[in-house]
Write an enzyme that holds these catalytic residues in place. Structure first.
Site, PDB file in Angstrom:
ATOM      1  N   THR A 149       0.848  -1.183   0.000  1.00  0.00           N
ATOM      2  CA  THR A 149       0.000   0.000   0.000  1.00  0.00           C
ATOM      3  C   THR A 149       0.874   1.219   0.000  1.00  0.00           C
ATOM      4  O   THR A 149       1.607   1.463   0.942  1.00  0.00           O
ATOM      5  CB  THR A 149      -0.886   0.031   1.255  1.00  0.00           C
ATOM      6  OG1 THR A 149      -0.045  -0.127   2.393  1.00  0.00           O
ATOM      7  CG2 THR A 149      -1.928  -1.028   1.232  1.00  0.00           C
TER       8      THR A 149
ATOM      9  N   THR B 276       9.152  -2.871  -1.418  1.00  0.00           N
ATOM     10  CA  THR B 276      10.572  -2.563  -1.633  1.00  0.00           C
ATOM     11  C   THR B 276      11.464  -3.797  -1.696  1.00  0.00           C
ATOM     12  O   THR B 276      12.533  -3.739  -2.280  1.00  0.00           O
ATOM     13  CB  THR B 276      11.105  -1.652  -0.499  1.00  0.00           C
ATOM     14  OG1 THR B 276      10.845  -2.272   0.753  1.00  0.00           O
ATOM     15  CG2 THR B 276      10.466  -0.293  -0.554  1.00  0.00           C
ATOM     16  N   ASP B 277      11.014  -4.927  -1.102  1.00  0.00           N
ATOM     17  CA  ASP B 277      11.913  -6.082  -1.016  1.00  0.00           C
ATOM     18  C   ASP B 277      12.440  -6.523  -2.387  1.00  0.00           C
ATOM     19  O   ASP B 277      13.616  -6.819  -2.532  1.00  0.00           O
ATOM     20  CB  ASP B 277      11.198  -7.267  -0.346  1.00  0.00           C
ATOM     21  CG  ASP B 277      11.317  -7.196   1.167  1.00  0.00           C
ATOM     22  OD1 ASP B 277      11.818  -6.158   1.665  1.00  0.00           O
ATOM     23  OD2 ASP B 277      10.933  -8.165   1.844  1.00  0.00           O
TER      24      ASP B 277
ATOM     25  N   LYS C 193      18.451  -2.802  -2.792  1.00  0.00           N
ATOM     26  CA  LYS C 193      18.030  -2.486  -1.427  1.00  0.00           C
ATOM     27  C   LYS C 193      19.177  -2.870  -0.502  1.00  0.00           C
ATOM     28  O   LYS C 193      19.538  -4.035  -0.412  1.00  0.00           O
ATOM     29  CB  LYS C 193      16.772  -3.273  -1.067  1.00  0.00           C
ATOM     30  CG  LYS C 193      16.158  -2.877   0.256  1.00  0.00           C
ATOM     31  CD  LYS C 193      14.840  -3.619   0.521  1.00  0.00           C
ATOM     32  CE  LYS C 193      14.223  -3.150   1.844  1.00  0.00           C
ATOM     33  NZ  LYS C 193      12.963  -3.838   2.135  1.00  0.00           N
TER      34      LYS C 193
END
Lengths: 438, 634
Positions: free
Chosen positions: A106, A182-183, A261
């Site tokens: 979200t 984001t992973d 990341k």
């Protein structure tokens, strides 16, 4: 999961069924002379089966242990939360059109204080309502692509996303924003970088490191930066837009093939590796950080190469790695392996025989470094030279994850091994740069 | 102060006591639960955005600040802040040491703990937390505490993280220090059943004493904060935050009652004058040119910075702005508070206090003319940029309208003199949602029963024991009970054979006296006190030497009592050394001793004691004196 009894099982579930109380109903509990009244709240799936959770009038949740002396009654049905969103900001139809595609997670949401639930904002109106600033930047076209956690994304999702992005671009949007967990956002960014070629407009992947339901979330500022770039940035590349530092001050745009990341939690988790970021959004302005980029050109004709070969793997070398691991891939139909070697691009000579066999079976083997920063060079030590002789392909300064996706993409788009090799070693989307700049 | 019949005006007070726990670590991470005063090692900048809820409620003050683009600058150092305080990492598990302390406190307040603890997020977007919410959980309900005459129900005992402390602000930036953020706080809430100012103070003292009896709470300024919810008949519920001194509680209540009563009088007067809400809709007027040649320095300096002067007419308010509500606080002060908060201005001017400050009667007359003032009207004006000036006067208008209804319900902050100032409007219903990053905690009855069996001694029981068993008088016993040394006192008395009264006096009055003299007694450790008492027991030093030893130790941190004794030359003199001193003194004062004959003993004792005070016991000295005088006489 049973929606009416979310998370409840065993003894607690039996009791709730017996009294006919569902999540959201108002219940009264009498226990040891104490009286509790509140709304029945969903229970965490990891909680035990001996407690029920209620939200008291004070707003606090408590768990009540159900034993034989506990008296529970339903005293009323749940009241559905009413939400009257603030009036929508005026639509400024002359603004550029931007597509916002969501893949899950979200990027914007609102909290149901009644149950503690978090509801994602998914439609364009939801987005305007939660992040009103967007209406001053662009006319949003929102679309939900998937609703999955980012770790469940597969190459097949990259292919689909490519098609959706392409469709919006063909319909003339000024740019596309892809909201992403984001992973694995770095992987998807790399995949789209290869799959979308000749981009006329920017494609911006955006995520957040603090969930959108909290006031300190980075989601809204990242989204504003992303939409701004999609609407008006001078570049036409696939990038990742995230916080540049821990300050709520600037959004930085990393090239999709050169980012990773690098922190589990921080807002500035994404870094550009072996290159400078492409651009920065600060004080309402986008600044390019390099002259060498693909310019926005709405007339340019987009081409897509959306296929990915899934039988490609990434093997991280470590001291003592059993060559049988590589053997397994070789014997199970894998068409390519990216090795994440040590230092300049090395693996133990114990693995040489199986590497030789695999290459003999036309399996592509590429070498990257587990150092993350820096370029491999297999001409310095004997091990490197030996591996080159075996036919291992050196992949320069490419990130191992990018190399993996590039190999999937190369093998997905050609059956010709030599052509795949050529693609692998040539620069397609700034993934493989010839200079290492300090 | 006029005597008030609190029963007649139906005074109701509820207390909310926030007490920091003295756990070593913070509530949701392993940072030290301490403050720092050095230059910060880390600074960063954030914004907070009100999240939308299904209930559609947003704290109006916070939303206002967000709209004004207020940013927050946070300062931290590496000992007391990590990525958790920076909101760059999820919280770690709830600190079990703090949880246990909160459970013990609940049990001492006779409140049964809840079965399963759920940590919640309470939305707070004034910047005092980096997350935009405060993590809080309820530990127990339905306790009580007994005063001499009645039982005060305790509604709620909570455990929560303390907020960051504000260290500065300007129009667009608020600065907070992160050290305090995350220090565990226990919150104890009483029912609003307190009916006099004195009772409020008594209950606060009682609860404070009980919290300290656990030995698990921090002490010192800022470690306990009392919030008061006060209402009277026809008045309003006003929440007063941050009373730090116990002694202020009754005064704050008295002042608040007086303030509300005076506001009700103003309301009556306004009604009598026939002032209505719609009279207060007048538009703001730019009156900058009225003051073009003013001699008022404040206005002139502001005008040089190209500020404007906006004014608003308050029909029917003449004379009321200068009406004193409590000492030094007038209705005009309340309007100025609002103007400062909502308009970020320095203050306001109003016609009830003019001419003054260099503003002339001519200027006032011209102002009144410009504003079409009729008899009975007041005019308020501010000097600021147009945006702020207009926000400030809108806030003044709103406050004026509220005066028509008497007392506005609001949150106020306590000043050190017992008065209060406007802080913000009362927040709506608490906006809490679950802190999903922290798992819920099951509190087993076995664990609770075990804690219940080992509860610390209740204060009233301890007081009695200090008097009965230790022989302290009531005053000393109370002082020890309220001091942070009550544990040390017990230990010192157990370990040494000195009189408990001497130990008690040392740990209370002596220390207080030394502190007044500027001795930094906080530098002395418990071990050092125990060593001093032990040195006395073993005859290595005397009671008289104690203040000197403490002073020496405060200046020589990390040293020992025995080193202090030596360092001060206070080591006990041997018998031989004493005799030598006697011999010299007798030799030097032969004439004097002969002259006084009968009183020779007293004279000699006084001469010797001047030399050896603190280094010899009086009974030994007198024995030698007697012997030496016999020799002298013969």
């Amino acid at each position: 999961m049973n929606e009416e009894f979310q998370g409840y099982k065993g003894r607690a579930l039996q009791v709730l069924k017996r009294i006919g109380a569902r999540v959201g109903d108002i219940v009264r509990v009498l226990k040891k002379g104490q009286k509790f009244e509140g709304i029945l709240i969903p229970r965490s799936e990891f909680g035990d089966d001996k407690h029920i959770v209620i939200k008291l009038r004070s707003g606090y949740n408590i768990g009540i242990f159900i034993d034989k002396d506990t008296e529970i009654n339903k005293i009323g049905p749940g009241v559905k939360p009413t939400f009257s969103p603030p009036p929508l900001p005026d639509q400024k139809t002359k603004l550029p059109r931007v597509a916002v595609l969501s893949t899950g997670g979200t990027i914007a949401s609102r909290v149901d204080y009644r149950t503690g639930g978090v509801r994602p904002a998914l439609t364009a109106n939801d987005l305007y309502s939660v992040v009103p600033e967007l209406s001053d930047i662009a006319v949003i076209e929102a679309q939900i692509l998937f609703s999955i956690f980012s770790e469940n994304i597969t190459p097949n999702h990259w292919s689909q996303a490519t098609k959706y992005v392409a469709r919006h671009i063909k319909h003339g949007v000024a740019g596309v924003v892809v909201a992403h967990g984001t992973d694995t956002m770095g992987y998807t960014a790399a995949a789209l970088s290869f799959a979308l070629q000749n981009l006329p407009v920017p494609v911006i992947l955006v995520g957040s490191q603090r969930s959108a339901d909290r006031p300190s979330s980075d989601a809204a500022t990242n989204l504003i930066g992303a939409v701004k770039a999609a609407a008006s940035a001078p570049f036409a590349e696939v990038v990742v837009a995230m916080h540049e530092t821990v300050n709520d001050q600037s959004i930085i745009f990393h090239r999709g093939t050169k980012t990773r990341k690098c922190d589990t939690s921080r807002r500035d988790a994404f870094k550009s590796i072996n290159t400078s970021p492409l651009a920065r959004f600060k004080n309402d302005k986008i600044t390019m950080l390099t002259d060498n980029y693909n310019r926005r050109e709405s007339q340019r004709k987009l081409t897509t190469k959306p296929l990915f070969e899934e039988k490609v793997s990434l093997v991280k070398f470590y001291p003592g790695l059993n060559p049988g691991v590589i053997k397994w891939y070789a014997e199970n139909g894998f068409k390519g392996i990216i090795l994440e070697g040590t230092g300049l691009g090395h693996i133990s000579s114990r693995c040489f025989p199986i590497i030789k066999k695999a290459i003999a079976r036309n399996i592509l083997i590429g070498m990257t470094s587990q150092c993350i920063w820096g370029r491999i060079n297999m001409n310095i030590y004997n091990t490197g030279r030996d591996l080159l002789k075996l036919g291992v392909i050196p992949l320069g300064d490419m990130l191992s994850e990018t190399a993996l996706i590039k190999m999937m993409w190369a093998l997905g788009n050609t059956k010709d091994e030599e052509e795949a090799k050529r693609l692998l070693t040539s620069n397609v989307a700034n993934e493989c740069l010839c200079r290492t700049v300090f | 102060m006029v005597t008030t019949n609190y029963k007649e005006i139906e005074l109701k007070v509820g207390l909310e006591i926030h007490q920091q726990l003295n756990s070593e670590k913070k509530l949701f991470c392993d940072c030290l639960a301490e403050l720092f005063n050095e230059v910060p090692e880390i600074t960063f900048l954030r914004k907070l955005r009100p999240t939308q809820s299904e209930l559609g409620q947003i704290d109006p003050a916070a939303f206002f600040e967000f709209q004004k683009g207020i940013k927050f600058s946070y300062e931290g150092n590496r000992d007391t802040s990590c990525l958790v305080e920076m909101d760059e990492e999820p919280p770690h598990d709830l600190n079990r040491e703090a949880l246990e302390a909160a459970l013990i406190i609940s049990l001492m307040l006779n409140a049964p703990p809840v079965d399963e603890i759920h940590v919640m997020r309470k939305t707070v977007i004034d910047g005092s937390t980096t997350t935009g919410f405060q993590r809080t959980c309820v530990i127990a309900f339905n306790g009580n505490v007994k005063t001499k005459v009645k039982i005060i129900p305790i509604q709620h005992i909570g455990l929560e993280e303390d907020a960051a402390r504000k260290t500065g602000e300007d129009e667009t930036l608020h600065i907070y220090r992160l050290d305090r953020l995350g220090i565990p706080l226990v919150e104890v809430t009483t029912a609003p059943v307190i009916h006099t100012p004195e009772e409020a103070e008594e209950v606060a003292l009682l609860i404070g004493r009980l919290l300290r009896a656990t030995g698990k709470v921090k002490r010192g300024i800022g470690s306990i904060r009392q919030d008061l919810n006060i209402s009277i008949r026809d008045g309003a519920l006003v929440e007063i935050k941050g009373v730090q001194e116990l002694e202020l509680v009754s005064l704050v209540v008295k002042y608040e009652v007086q303030r509300q009563l005076n506001l009700l009088r103003i309301k009556t007067e306004l009604l009598k004058r026939g002032v209505k809400g719609e009279d207060l809709e007048s538009t703001l007027v730019d009156v900058t040119n009225v003051f073009a040649n003013t001699k008022c320095t404040i206005i002139r300096t502001a005008l040089e910075k190209e500020r404007h002067i906006l004014a608003v007419k308050l029909p029917g308010f003449e004379g009321l702005l200068r009406k004193e509500l409590i000492p030094r606080v007038r209705l005009g002060t309340e309007m100025a508070d609002r103007a400062r908060f909502w308009g970020r201005v320095g203050g306001i001017f109003h016609t009830d206090e003019l001419p003054a400050f260099g503003v002339t009667i001519e200027e006032v007359n011209e102002l009144k003319q410009r504003m079409n003032v009729e008899i009975g009207d007041a005019v308020v004006f501010v000097v600021a940029n147009l945006d702020n000036a207009s926000d400030a006067l809108e806030a003044v208008k709103k406050r004026a309208k509220e005066a028509l209804n008497g007392v506005p319900p609001e949150t106020r902050a306590a000043n050190p003199d017992g008065s209060t100032r406007y802080m913000r409007p009362r927040p709506g219903a608490a906006r809490l949602y679950p802190e999903t990053d922290v798992p819920s905690i099951y509190v087993s009855s076995k664990y609770v029963n075990n804690l219940r069996r080992n509860l610390p001694e209740l204060p009233e029981r301890k007081l009695k024991r200090l008097m009965d068993e230790r022989g302290l008088n009531e005053k000393l016993a109370k002082q020890i009970l309220d001091s942070k040394f009550s544990k040390l006192f017990e230990k010192a008395v157990e370990e040494s054979q000195i009189s408990p009264t001497f130990v008690a006096v040392t740990l209370t009055e002596t220390l207080k006296a030394l502190e007044r003299e500027g001795v930094e007694i906080q530098k002395i450790s418990d071990e050092q006190y125990l060593e001093i008492f032990s040195l006395i027991t073993r005859g290595r030093t005397t009671k008289e030497a104690v203040p000197h030893l403490i002073t020496w130790l405060s200046k020589n941190q990390g040293s020992t009592g025995i080193k202090a004794v030596k360092g001060l030359g206070l080591a006990m003199l041997s018998k031989a050394e004493l005799e030598e001193i006697f011999d010299t003194l007798i030799e030097d004062n032969r004439g004097l001793l002969k002259e006084h004959k009968k009183k020779a003993f007293g004279v000699l004792m006084s001469l010797v004691m001047q030399r050896v005070r603190g280094r010899a016991k009086a009974n030994i000295v007198s024995a030698i004196a007697r012997k030496k005088l016999e020799e002298f006489d013969s």
